[in-house]
Write a protein that holds these residues in place. Sequence first.
Motif, PDB file in Angstrom:
ATOM      1  N   GLY A 125       0.804  -1.211   0.000  1.00 52.70           N
ATOM      2  CA  GLY A 125       0.000   0.000   0.000  1.00 52.70           C
ATOM      3  C   GLY A 125       0.841   1.266   0.000  1.00 52.70           C
ATOM      4  O   GLY A 125       2.010   1.249   0.371  1.00 52.70           O
ATOM      5  N   ASP A 126       0.222   2.344  -0.458  1.00 54.73           N
ATOM      6  CA  ASP A 126       0.844   3.667  -0.387  1.00 54.73           C
ATOM      7  C   ASP A 126       0.513   4.262   0.972  1.00 54.73           C
ATOM      8  O   ASP A 126      -0.599   4.104   1.469  1.00 54.73           O
ATOM      9  N   LEU A 175       1.848  -2.643  11.789  1.00 58.93           N
ATOM     10  CA  LEU A 175       1.707  -2.989  10.378  1.00 58.93           C
ATOM     11  C   LEU A 175       3.069  -3.065   9.684  1.00 58.93           C
ATOM     12  O   LEU A 175       3.330  -3.989   8.914  1.00 58.93           O
ATOM     13  N   VAL A 176       3.950  -2.129   9.980  1.00 54.04           N
ATOM     14  CA  VAL A 176       5.291  -2.137   9.386  1.00 54.04           C
ATOM     15  C   VAL A 176       6.058  -3.378   9.839  1.00 54.04           C
ATOM     16  O   VAL A 176       6.695  -4.057   9.027  1.00 54.04           O
ATOM     17  N   PRO A 189       5.753  -1.089   2.698  1.00 56.28           N
ATOM     18  CA  PRO A 189       7.206  -1.011   2.827  1.00 56.28           C
ATOM     19  C   PRO A 189       7.565   0.231   3.634  1.00 56.28           C
ATOM     20  O   PRO A 189       6.995   1.298   3.418  1.00 56.28           O
ATOM     21  N   PRO A 190       8.467   0.117   4.607  1.00 56.79           N
ATOM     22  CA  PRO A 190       8.797   1.266   5.457  1.00 56.79           C
ATOM     23  C   PRO A 190       9.450   2.414   4.700  1.00 56.79           C
ATOM     24  O   PRO A 190       9.458   3.540   5.173  1.00 56.79           O
ATOM     25  N   ASP A 191       9.965   2.170   3.512  1.00 52.57           N
ATOM     26  CA  ASP A 191      10.626   3.247   2.772  1.00 52.57           C
ATOM     27  C   ASP A 191       9.660   4.026   1.876  1.00 52.57           C
ATOM     28  O   ASP A 191      10.055   4.957   1.204  1.00 52.57           O
TER      29      ASP A 191
END
Length: 85
Positions: free
Chosen positions: A20-21, A55-56, A68-70
């Motif tokens: 997801g964004d 969630l991360v 994605p954490p980035d």
Amino acid sequence: MDARQVERVLAHLCSKGLFGDVRQWCESRYDCVYVVTCPDCGCCFVLSEAEFQELVERSTVLQMCGVPPDRLDVREPYPLPPFAR
């Protein structure tokens, strides 16, 4: 923290094999919420800071869906003064 919200996000994104964004929205007191949007259908989920952290962590373990954490788009409520940076 509502673990059911984290489950909903993962169930939705992982059923499609997507990441997801993420957008972070903060108030002037810097109380923040995170909005996760499905890139396929535009479905949005609003998470607290604790829920987003969970969630991360779970997405990092899965490595095939979630967030994605980035990929975090941080929105500041207003520009910080130069001395605050």
